[in-house]
Every structure is written in C-alpha cells, then in structure tokens.
Write an enzyme that holds these catalytic residues in place. Sequence first.
Site, PDB file in Angstrom:
ATOM      1  N   GLU A  26      50.391  47.130  53.288  1.00 28.19           N
ATOM      2  CA  GLU A  26      50.594  47.468  51.870  1.00 28.19           C
ATOM      3  C   GLU A  26      50.125  48.899  51.600  1.00 28.19           C
ATOM      4  O   GLU A  26      49.331  49.451  52.374  1.00 28.19           O
ATOM      5  CB  GLU A  26      49.881  46.454  50.968  1.00 28.19           C
ATOM      6  N   LYS A  87      50.574  51.751  40.570  1.00 24.35           N
ATOM      7  CA  LYS A  87      50.239  50.544  41.330  1.00 24.35           C
ATOM      8  C   LYS A  87      51.243  49.473  40.912  1.00 24.35           C
ATOM      9  O   LYS A  87      51.329  49.125  39.734  1.00 24.35           O
ATOM     10  CB  LYS A  87      48.801  50.136  40.976  1.00 24.35           C
ATOM     11  N   VAL A 107      49.343  43.534  47.321  1.00 21.88           N
ATOM     12  CA  VAL A 107      49.591  42.356  48.161  1.00 21.88           C
ATOM     13  C   VAL A 107      50.719  41.518  47.552  1.00 21.88           C
ATOM     14  O   VAL A 107      51.602  41.031  48.265  1.00 21.88           O
ATOM     15  CB  VAL A 107      48.302  41.516  48.320  1.00 21.88           C
ATOM     16  N   ASP A 139      41.503  37.100  33.929  1.00 31.19           N
ATOM     17  CA  ASP A 139      41.970  38.034  34.950  1.00 31.19           C
ATOM     18  C   ASP A 139      41.993  37.374  36.323  1.00 31.19           C
ATOM     19  O   ASP A 139      40.968  37.198  36.974  1.00 31.19           O
ATOM     20  CB  ASP A 139      41.070  39.280  34.974  1.00 31.19           C
ATOM     21  N   SER A 141      44.215  37.859  39.900  1.00 29.17           N
ATOM     22  CA  SER A 141      45.197  38.723  40.551  1.00 29.17           C
ATOM     23  C   SER A 141      46.522  37.987  40.758  1.00 29.17           C
ATOM     24  O   SER A 141      46.545  36.805  41.098  1.00 29.17           O
ATOM     25  CB  SER A 141      44.658  39.164  41.913  1.00 29.17           C
ATOM     26  N   ALA A 142      47.612  38.731  40.558  1.00 27.44           N
ATOM     27  CA  ALA A 142      48.953  38.189  40.811  1.00 27.44           C
ATOM     28  C   ALA A 142      49.134  37.858  42.290  1.00 27.44           C
ATOM     29  O   ALA A 142      50.083  37.159  42.658  1.00 27.44           O
ATOM     30  CB  ALA A 142      49.996  39.191  40.366  1.00 27.44           C
ATOM     31  N   ASP A 143      48.222  38.347  43.137  1.00 29.62           N
ATOM     32  CA  ASP A 143      48.335  38.072  44.573  1.00 29.62           C
ATOM     33  C   ASP A 143      48.377  36.564  44.846  1.00 29.62           C
ATOM     34  O   ASP A 143      49.091  36.109  45.735  1.00 29.62           O
ATOM     35  CB  ASP A 143      47.135  38.657  45.347  1.00 29.62           C
ATOM     36  N   LYS A 160      38.243  40.072  48.031  1.00 29.03           N
ATOM     37  CA  LYS A 160      37.227  41.072  47.727  1.00 29.03           C
ATOM     38  C   LYS A 160      36.045  40.404  47.028  1.00 29.03           C
ATOM     39  O   LYS A 160      36.221  39.601  46.127  1.00 29.03           O
ATOM     40  CB  LYS A 160      37.841  42.172  46.861  1.00 29.03           C
TER      41      LYS A 160
HETATM   42  N1  PSU Z   1      42.340  45.401  50.079  1.00 29.35           N
HETATM   43  C1  PSU Z   1      41.496  46.467  50.148  1.00 29.35           C
HETATM   44  N2  PSU Z   1      41.603  47.419  49.152  1.00 29.35           N
HETATM   45  C2  PSU Z   1      42.508  47.332  48.147  1.00 29.35           C
HETATM   46  C3  PSU Z   1      43.392  46.197  48.086  1.00 29.35           C
HETATM   47  C4  PSU Z   1      43.258  45.264  49.081  1.00 29.35           C
HETATM   48  O1  PSU Z   1      40.655  46.561  51.054  1.00 29.35           O
HETATM   49  O2  PSU Z   1      42.557  48.222  47.283  1.00 29.35           O
HETATM   50  C5  PSU Z   1      44.418  46.121  46.945  1.00 29.35           C
HETATM   51  C6  PSU Z   1      45.620  45.240  47.317  1.00 29.35           C
HETATM   52  O3  PSU Z   1      46.782  45.985  47.098  1.00 29.35           O
HETATM   53  C7  PSU Z   1      45.533  44.068  46.364  1.00 29.35           C
HETATM   54  C8  PSU Z   1      44.951  44.738  45.147  1.00 29.35           C
HETATM   55  O4  PSU Z   1      46.777  43.456  46.118  1.00 29.35           O
HETATM   56  O5  PSU Z   1      43.909  45.528  45.731  1.00 29.35           O
HETATM   57  C9  PSU Z   1      44.442  43.730  44.123  1.00 29.35           C
HETATM   58  O6  PSU Z   1      44.509  44.280  42.854  1.00 29.35           O
HETATM   59  P1  PSU Z   1      44.403  43.336  41.554  1.00 29.35           P
HETATM   60  O7  PSU Z   1      43.030  42.744  41.616  1.00 29.35           O
HETATM   61  O8  PSU Z   1      44.600  44.268  40.396  1.00 29.35           O
HETATM   62  O9  PSU Z   1      45.495  42.325  41.685  1.00 29.35           O
HETATM   63 MN    MN Z   2      44.000  41.752  37.258  1.00 25.50          MN
END
Ligand code: PSU
Ligand code: MN
Length: 319
Positions: A26, A87, A107, A139, A141-143, A160
């Site tokens: 990604e 993003k 992701v 909140d 993540s859409a992942d 994370k």
């Molecule tokens: N893994 C990492 N660093 C990152 C990400 C993943 O080590 O920055 C990114 C990925 O693209 C993941 C995004 O989909 O963070 C998640 O963002 P959000 O919480 O806004 O969905």
């Molecule tokens: Mn979010």
Amino acid sequence: MTVPPLRLSGEVEGALGGGRPVVALESTIISHGLPRPRNLEVACELEQTVRERGACPATVAVLDGSVCVGLTPAELERVAGDASLRKLGRRDVAPALAAGASGATTVSSTAWLSALAGIRVFATGGIGGVHRGYVESFDESADLVALSEARVTVVSAGVKSILDVPATLERLESLSVTVLGYQTEYFPGFYLHSSGRRLDWSVRTPAEVAEVMRRQDELGITSALLVANPVPEADQLDPELHDRAIAEALASAESEGVTGQRLTPYLLASLVRATGGASLEANLAAVRGNARLAAEIAVAFAYSVPNSRSPKSPSPGTM
Ligand code: PSU
Ligand code: MN
C-alpha cells in the site's frame, strides 16, 4: 490481462499472466505514515525485499485518475515526495478516478484493488481498527469492513497499538475475518511483539498459510485472511516508553481536535517525536518483516502443491 480501470505495470502484468507470485504494497504508509525523506528509501527497500524473495512487488496508488498497480521509480518518488497527495480509502477511489485526482491507497482500498487485479497477497505495517474512545467518536477504520469483502491475504504486525486492540479483535470476529498468528499464539502489538491477546489459530510456515488460502478458496470464502506477524522482540519498542508515548499522543490529538483521516498519521508522527525516533525503527522492522513474509507466502501459494495439513489449534499455555 489488464482489467479496467486498473493500469498494471508491465512487470506486474507479466507476473500475474504467468501465474508467478505478486505482493501488493500500500502507499499510504509511504505518503502519510512515514517521515520524508526516509519514506522513499523504505518504499524502495520494501520492493527490493519482495524481489529478493522471488516475488514481484506491486505498490498501489491512484495517479492522475488511474489506479496504478506497480509503480515506476519516478512514480514511487512522487508518492513519497508529494506532500499534497490525498489519503484514499476504498470509498474515495471512485471520486478520485472521476476527478482525475491522485492519492495514496490505504489498506481498505489496496485490499480491494489488489483483489480486483488478481493479486493474492498484500503486505502492510499494521492494519487500521477500532480507535480508543470509539464509543464517543464512532471511529473505526474502514480497513476492517474492507477486509471482510476482499479476497486477499494481508500480512500485518497486528493492528496499530494506538487503537483499542481487544475491540478490534472482536470486530474482526464479527466480520468473519480469519486471523492466523504467524509463529505466535498471541496477537502482535504492532510496535510490540505481543498485545497479550491470545489467538485461536497459529501457523509455523508460509506453506501452512498457503494451505489455509487454498481451503478458503475451496469453501468459496471471499474475505481476507489476516496473517498476524509480530515484530521480533529484539526490535520492539520499549513497552514502558510505548505506553507513555501513546498516552501523550492521544492526549495531544484530543486537545488539538484531530479527527477523521488525519488522526492515524497524526498519532504515528507524534509517537516518532515522543520516542525520539524509536517508534519509527520498530514500525520499519515490522513492515520489513511483513514484506518478507508476504513474499514467502506468495511464492508458497503460487508454486507449492496442495497438501492436507491444516493449521493447528494452539494448546493453552504453550508459550
Ligand atoms: N501501517 C503502518 N503505517 C500506516 C498504515 C499502516 O505501519 O500509516 C496506514 C494504512 O494505510 C492503513 C491506515 O490503512 O494507516 C489506517 O488509517 P485509518 O485509521 O484512518 O483507517
Ligand atoms: Mn478513522
């Protein structure tokens, strides 16, 4: 074998057409997750790691209204260097294409686009998940939902640890996303080797992951397979520093009112500062390990003959 609206690089098109192993990478981690100029070095290194293990890397991004699967060195440089790059989660891809816009894929979008391209394995650092304070902010993540709808094996060092890990594991279960611990019976903690949460399934080798993929295919399962690959203990962030730095980062995000897509990049960058760069090193160790393992899984899946071995169920207290 180009599938509209994807623009496959020649290398990726050749590998997919020939049934050779391909690993998707990604681009949001490059553009929003890592500090410049180190991010470009890392992007190149990850591609190199995948190649050294015998697979073809396919970094995914949207550039000038095209979904690019496999980037040229100049395109990779653009993704790493252009601070204005957006993003793009899965829901953002169609409007970006319609507008002729450019952006890095998360992701959620990379999983979808990889599956569309026929790529079976994808490496990231740590997937997104349920944020702490979810009950007030909603909140998530859409992942997570995206993984329940894309047939791709995602190699990740857990989620994370800025997130609510137990809540994220619950959601992965609700969404029927299979999670395999790689050489561990515990869910990894991204910057930490273990989150302390037990997993139901554990595998030892890339061939065992490939076997689960084949079984899922036989069953017609079209959700992702999440391979949870811990950062080696020697490379993890000091757990005390980890907890302290996360508390600080979360407090400053709250006081500055950071929400939405900006939150994850903000927290990751605050952690780099609060740990004097140590969180960055742990993050990089996790991503490198994931790219390596993803390539090994892609190779095992593409070339090995099916066998009948199934993942073992961990027996309690064996770690
Ligand atoms: N893994 C990492 N660093 C990152 C990400 C993943 O080590 O920055 C990114 C990925 O693209 C993941 C995004 O989909 O963070 C998640 O963002 P959000 O919480 O806004 O969905
Ligand atoms: Mn979010």
